[in-house]
Design a protein around this motif. Structure first.
Motif, PDB file in Angstrom:
ATOM      1  N   ILE A  69       0.899  -1.196   0.065  1.00 33.48           N
ATOM      2  CA  ILE A  69       0.095   0.045   0.026  1.00 33.48           C
ATOM      3  C   ILE A  69       0.707   1.362   0.033  1.00 33.48           C
ATOM      4  CG2 ILE A  69      -1.610   1.433   1.541  1.00 33.48           C
ATOM      5  CD1 ILE A  69      -2.894  -1.434   2.327  1.00 33.48           C
ATOM      6  N   ARG A  70       1.996   1.115   0.891  1.00 25.97           N
ATOM      7  CA  ARG A  70       3.031   2.418   1.000  1.00 25.97           C
ATOM      8  C   ARG A  70       3.452   2.573  -0.583  1.00 25.97           C
ATOM      9  NH1 ARG A  70       3.375   0.816   6.255  1.00 25.97           N
ATOM     10  NH2 ARG A  70       4.944  -0.811   5.931  1.00 25.97           N
TER      11      ARG A  70
ATOM     12  N   ARG B 141      -5.480  14.241  -3.557  1.00 23.60           N
ATOM     13  CA  ARG B 141      -5.739  15.464  -3.047  1.00 23.60           C
ATOM     14  C   ARG B 141      -5.003  15.828  -1.820  1.00 23.60           C
ATOM     15  NH1 ARG B 141     -12.472  15.260  -3.458  1.00 23.60           N
ATOM     16  NH2 ARG B 141     -12.643  16.323  -5.418  1.00 23.60           N
ATOM     17  N   HIS B 142      -4.075  14.880  -1.346  1.00 25.55           N
ATOM     18  CA  HIS B 142      -2.889  15.408  -0.295  1.00 25.55           C
ATOM     19  C   HIS B 142      -2.043  16.264  -0.863  1.00 25.55           C
ATOM     20  CE1 HIS B 142      -0.203  14.577   2.967  1.00 25.55           C
ATOM     21  NE2 HIS B 142       0.659  14.520   2.206  1.00 25.55           N
ATOM     22  N   HIS B 143      -1.784  16.204  -2.066  1.00 25.81           N
ATOM     23  CA  HIS B 143      -0.947  17.092  -2.723  1.00 25.81           C
ATOM     24  C   HIS B 143      -1.998  18.198  -3.592  1.00 25.81           C
ATOM     25  CE1 HIS B 143       2.723  14.244  -2.469  1.00 25.81           C
ATOM     26  NE2 HIS B 143       1.591  13.272  -2.711  1.00 25.81           N
ATOM     27  N   TRP B 144      -2.755  17.798  -4.222  1.00 21.04           N
ATOM     28  CA  TRP B 144      -3.563  18.810  -4.821  1.00 21.04           C
ATOM     29  C   TRP B 144      -4.979  19.043  -4.271  1.00 21.04           C
ATOM     30  CZ3 TRP B 144      -2.393  15.761 -10.229  1.00 21.04           C
ATOM     31  CH2 TRP B 144      -1.151  15.876 -10.645  1.00 21.04           C
TER      32      TRP B 144
ATOM     33  N   ARG C  73     -15.262   1.520  -5.875  1.00 19.20           N
ATOM     34  CA  ARG C  73     -15.622   2.709  -4.933  1.00 19.20           C
ATOM     35  C   ARG C  73     -14.351   2.854  -3.922  1.00 19.20           C
ATOM     36  NH1 ARG C  73     -20.374   2.143  -0.765  1.00 19.20           N
ATOM     37  NH2 ARG C  73     -18.905   0.546   0.006  1.00 19.20           N
ATOM     38  N   GLY C  74     -13.909   1.469  -3.363  1.00 16.75           N
ATOM     39  CA  GLY C  74     -12.512   1.521  -2.568  1.00 16.75           C
ATOM     40  C   GLY C  74     -11.388   2.181  -3.494  1.00 16.75           C
ATOM     41  N   HIS C  75     -11.246   1.527  -4.483  1.00 10.49           N
ATOM     42  CA  HIS C  75      -9.930   2.106  -5.244  1.00 10.49           C
ATOM     43  C   HIS C  75     -10.145   3.395  -5.592  1.00 10.49           C
ATOM     44  CE1 HIS C  75      -8.705  -2.192  -5.361  1.00 10.49           C
ATOM     45  NE2 HIS C  75      -9.331  -2.622  -6.651  1.00 10.49           N
ATOM     46  N   LEU C  76     -11.273   3.941  -5.872  1.00 13.51           N
ATOM     47  CA  LEU C  76     -11.253   5.298  -6.267  1.00 13.51           C
ATOM     48  C   LEU C  76     -11.127   6.343  -5.001  1.00 13.51           C
ATOM     49  CD1 LEU C  76     -14.199   5.584  -8.712  1.00 13.51           C
ATOM     50  CD2 LEU C  76     -11.855   5.685  -9.107  1.00 13.51           C
ATOM     51  N   ARG C  77     -11.570   5.959  -3.682  1.00 15.46           N
ATOM     52  CA  ARG C  77     -11.663   6.610  -2.680  1.00 15.46           C
ATOM     53  C   ARG C  77     -10.080   6.816  -2.297  1.00 15.46           C
ATOM     54  NH1 ARG C  77     -14.312   3.537   0.446  1.00 15.46           N
ATOM     55  NH2 ARG C  77     -12.480   2.505   1.765  1.00 15.46           N
ATOM     56  N   ARG C  78      -9.272   5.576  -2.182  1.00 18.60           N
ATOM     57  CA  ARG C  78      -8.068   5.633  -1.742  1.00 18.60           C
ATOM     58  C   ARG C  78      -6.981   6.540  -2.806  1.00 18.60           C
ATOM     59  NH1 ARG C  78      -9.480   0.419  -0.166  1.00 18.60           N
ATOM     60  NH2 ARG C  78      -9.174  -0.350  -2.163  1.00 18.60           N
TER      61      ARG C  78
ATOM     62  N   VAL D 240       1.856   7.254  -6.620  1.00 20.46           N
ATOM     63  CA  VAL D 240       1.123   8.372  -6.672  1.00 20.46           C
ATOM     64  C   VAL D 240       1.618   9.709  -6.276  1.00 20.46           C
ATOM     65  CG1 VAL D 240      -0.938   9.442  -5.892  1.00 20.46           C
ATOM     66  CG2 VAL D 240      -1.191   7.014  -6.191  1.00 20.46           C
ATOM     67  N   ASP D 241       2.786   9.775  -5.506  1.00 21.12           N
ATOM     68  CA  ASP D 241       3.502  10.725  -5.311  1.00 21.12           C
ATOM     69  C   ASP D 241       4.227  11.136  -6.454  1.00 21.12           C
ATOM     70  OD1 ASP D 241       2.437  10.800  -2.682  1.00 21.12           O
ATOM     71  OD2 ASP D 241       4.140   9.737  -1.762  1.00 21.12           O
ATOM     72  N   LEU D 242       4.902  10.208  -7.043  1.00 18.59           N
ATOM     73  CA  LEU D 242       5.711  10.326  -8.196  1.00 18.59           C
ATOM     74  C   LEU D 242       4.991  10.929  -9.206  1.00 18.59           C
ATOM     75  CD1 LEU D 242       7.811   6.914  -8.717  1.00 18.59           C
ATOM     76  CD2 LEU D 242       8.707   9.349  -8.548  1.00 18.59           C
ATOM     77  N   TYR D 243       3.853  10.560  -9.438  1.00 15.60           N
ATOM     78  CA  TYR D 243       2.847  11.067 -10.587  1.00 15.60           C
ATOM     79  C   TYR D 243       2.522  12.527 -10.181  1.00 15.60           C
ATOM     80  CZ  TYR D 243      -1.732  12.645 -12.536  1.00 15.60           C
ATOM     81  OH  TYR D 243      -2.652  13.274 -13.207  1.00 15.60           O
TER      82      TYR D 243
END
Length: 460
Positions: free
Chosen positions: A143-144, A234-237, A223-228, A150-153
Motif C-alpha cells: 500500500i505504501r 488530494r493530499h498534494h492537490w 468505490r474503494g479504489h477510487l476513494r484511496r 501516486v506521489d511520483l505522478y
C-alpha cells in the motif's frame, strides 16, 4: 585433453578467454570467426540514460524507503536501492526475468548505471537476491509502495494543475500456473488476473497499478479504489478538479454515488436497455430516415436524456451516440455528472479519448512485459507491477527529454529501447576515469549527446 574444459557452459561470462570461436559464412573468400572474448563490452550502453532519469526521479530511493530491510546491516553487500535500481533498469532494457541478472550482474554498463565501477567494482546482485526482495513486502508495504507511485505522478507536475482526467481500466493478464487470485474469466476464455491500470492519458503518465482477481470488479471494490486514489492525490492537490473516466465495468452505482458525494466528476460507459432506447427513439428514427433517403453508408448523431436505473438513487445525465448504417442501428451510451457540454462533446471528445489509455496499457504490458506475474504469492506479483511501473517512468522520462520535433519524441518504448538503449559500447576503466566508446556510425549520436546533457542532474 582436459574434459572439464570441453563441457564448459554454453554461455560463460563475457570476460572468459577460453571460449571456443564460432564461424559465420565467409565474405569475399575471407573466413569469418567470432568469439565472446571482446572484454569489457556491453550491448546496453544506453542504460546510462535510464540511470540519469532514475537519479532525477529518485525512484529507487523512494521505493526502498518504504520497504522493510530486515537484513543484518553489517553483512549487507547490495543495498535495497541498488537492488531495486538494477531490477528496474533490466526491465526497461528488455530483461524482464530476474534470472537475467545472473548474467547482467557483470555487465560493465549496468554496473556503472548502479554506481559501481566496471572493472574494479564488485559485481551486482544475482537472481536469488532479487527474488528475495520481490517476496519481502507485505500488504501494508505494498500500500505504501502504491502511494509512492501516486506521489511520483503528482511530483511530475511543476505546479498543481487546474484539472486532470484519469482513465481507469483493467487488462487480461494470463497466468502461467496456479497463482493465488487467478480465476477463469469466460469473456477472455483464460485463467487470468485482471489488474487495474490508472493513467493520466493526456500526459501518458501512470498513476496506479493494482493486481486483482480475474473477475469484473464489483461496485464496492471500484468505490474503494477510487476513494484511496483520490485521497492520495488530494493530499498534494486539494484544489485540482478530478474527472474519472472508464468503461461500463466502472459505472457502478456505488462508484457514481461516491464521486457525487466527494466532488469528483465522472463519465462512464453505460449498457443499453429498452428503457434507454425508448427515450432516444425519436432522434434515432430521424437518423435512420436521413440515412435511408440519402442512401448513405452511415449517418451519426447524438442525443441526451436523463435516466435512473432501479439500482440508482437519482436521475442522471445520459448521452447517446446513435449511428445508422446499412447493417442497422448502433447506439452507445455514457452516464455522467458533468452538467456542461453538448452530448457530442461528452461522447466523441471526452469519453472516446479514453481509447489512448489502451495504448498506454499496451506499452506497460506488452513492451515492458508487466504481465510476467508468475510468482505464486500475489504480494510478490503486485511488487512486480510496481517495478514495471517504475521502469515505465524511466522510459517516459527519457522520451519526454527528446526534442519535440524529433521523430522519437512520440515513439513507443520498444523503439526507444532499440534506438537509444541497445547500443554496443566498449568501456575502459583507468586510474582517473571511465571511458565509454560508442560506435562511430551510431545513427542517434546527436540525440544521445543531447539526452546525456538534458537528463543530467541539476547543479547543487
Amino acid at each position: 585433453t582436459n574434459l572439464f574444459h570441453l563441457i564448459e557452459p554454453a554461455m560463460p561470462a563475457m570476460s572468459d578467454p577460453t571460449v571456443l570461436p564460432f564461424a559465420f559464412p565467409s565474405v569475399r573468400a575471407k573466413k569469418l570467426t567470432a568469439a565472446f572474448d571482446g572484454g569489457r563490452l556491453s550491448s546496453d550502453g544506453g542504460v546510462l540514460l535510464l540511470a540519469q532519469a532514475a537519479r532525477r526521479l529518485g525512484i529507487a530511493e523512494k521505493l526502498a524507503a518504504v520497504i522493510p530491510d530486515r537484513r543484518d546491516p553489517s553483512r549487507i553487500v547490495h543495498p535495497l536501492p541498488e537492488i531495486l535500481l538494477a531490477r528496474i533498469l533490466a526491465i526497461a532494457c528488455g530483461y524482464e526475468d530476474a534470472d537475467d541478472l545472473d548474467h547482467l550482474r557483470a555487465d560493465p554498463a549496468f554496473k556503472l548505471a548502479c554506481g559501481r565501477l566496471p572493472e574494479s567494482g564488485v559485481d551486482l546482485m544475482s537472481q536469488p537476491t532479487v527474488s528475495r526482495l520481490e517476496n519481502t513486502p507485505g500488504l501494508r508495504d505494498l500500500i505504501r509502495l502504491g502511494r509512492v507511485l501516486v506521489d511520483l505522478y503528482c511530483a511530475s507536475y511543476a505546479t498543481p494543475p487546474e484539472a486532470v482526467t484519469l482513465d481507469i481500466d483493467d487488462t487480461c493478464d494470463v497466468v502461467h500456473g496456479q497463482q493465488q487470485l487467478s480465476l477463469f474469466n469466460a469473456h477472455h476464455d483464460e485463467r487470468c488476473f485482471l489488474p487495474i491500470h490508472v493513467y493520466d492519458t493526456a500526459t501518458s503518465r501512470p498513476v496506479a497499478m493494482i493486481l486483482r482477481p480475474g473477475k469484473t470488479p464489483s461496485g464496492r471494490e471500484v468505490r474503494g479504489h477510487l476513494r484511496r486514489l483520490v485521497r492520495a492525490i488530494r493530499h498534494h492537490w486539494p484544489k485540482t478538479a478530478i474527472t474519472i473516466r472508464g468503461d461500463g465495468h466502472y459505472g457502478r452505482p456505488e462508484a457514481m454515488n461516491w464521486c457525487e458525494d466527494n466532488g469528483v466528476a465522472y463519465v462512464f460507459g453505460l449498457t443499453g436497455t429498452k428503457a434507454l432506447a425508448a427515450k432516444v427513439e425519436d432522434i434515432a428514427d430521424t437518423i435512420r430516415v436521413v440515412r435511408a433517403i440519402g442512401d448513405k453508408d452511415a449517418v451519426r448523431g447524438f442525443a441526451e436524456t436523463t435516466h435512473a436505473a432501479k439500482s440508482w438513487r437519482q436521475q442522471r445525465r445520459v448521452a447517446a451516440r446513435i449511428e445508422a448504417t446499412r447493417l442497422g442501428l448502433d447506439i452507445r451510451y455514457v452516464v455522467t455528472n458533468i452538467a456542461t457540454g453538448t452530448p457530442e462533446w461528452l461522447y466523441a471528445e471526452l469519453y472516446c479519448a479514453r481509447g489512448q489509455a489502451e495504448n498506454l496499457i499496451k506499452l506497460h504490458k506488452g513492451q515492458l512485459a508487466s504481465d510476467r506475474t508468475s510468482c505464486r504469492n500475489p504480494a510478490a506479483n503486485q511488487m512486480r507491477l510496481v517495478l514495471h511501473t517504475a521502469a515505465y517512468w524511466l522510459m517516459l522520462t527519457v522520451r519526454e527529454a527528446v526534442p519535440t520535433a524529433h521523430r522519437l519524441a512520440r515513439a513507443e518504448f520498444a523503439t526507444i529501447r532499440l534506438r537509444l538503449l541497445k547500443l554496443g559500447t566498449r568501456i575502459r576503466e583507468t586510474a582517473a576515469r571511465v571511458r565509454l566508446a560508442f560506435a562511430a556510425a551510431c545513427p542517434e549520436a546527436d540525440l544521445i549527446r543531447h539526452l546525456a546533457t538534458a537528463l543530467a542532474p541539476a547543479p547543487a
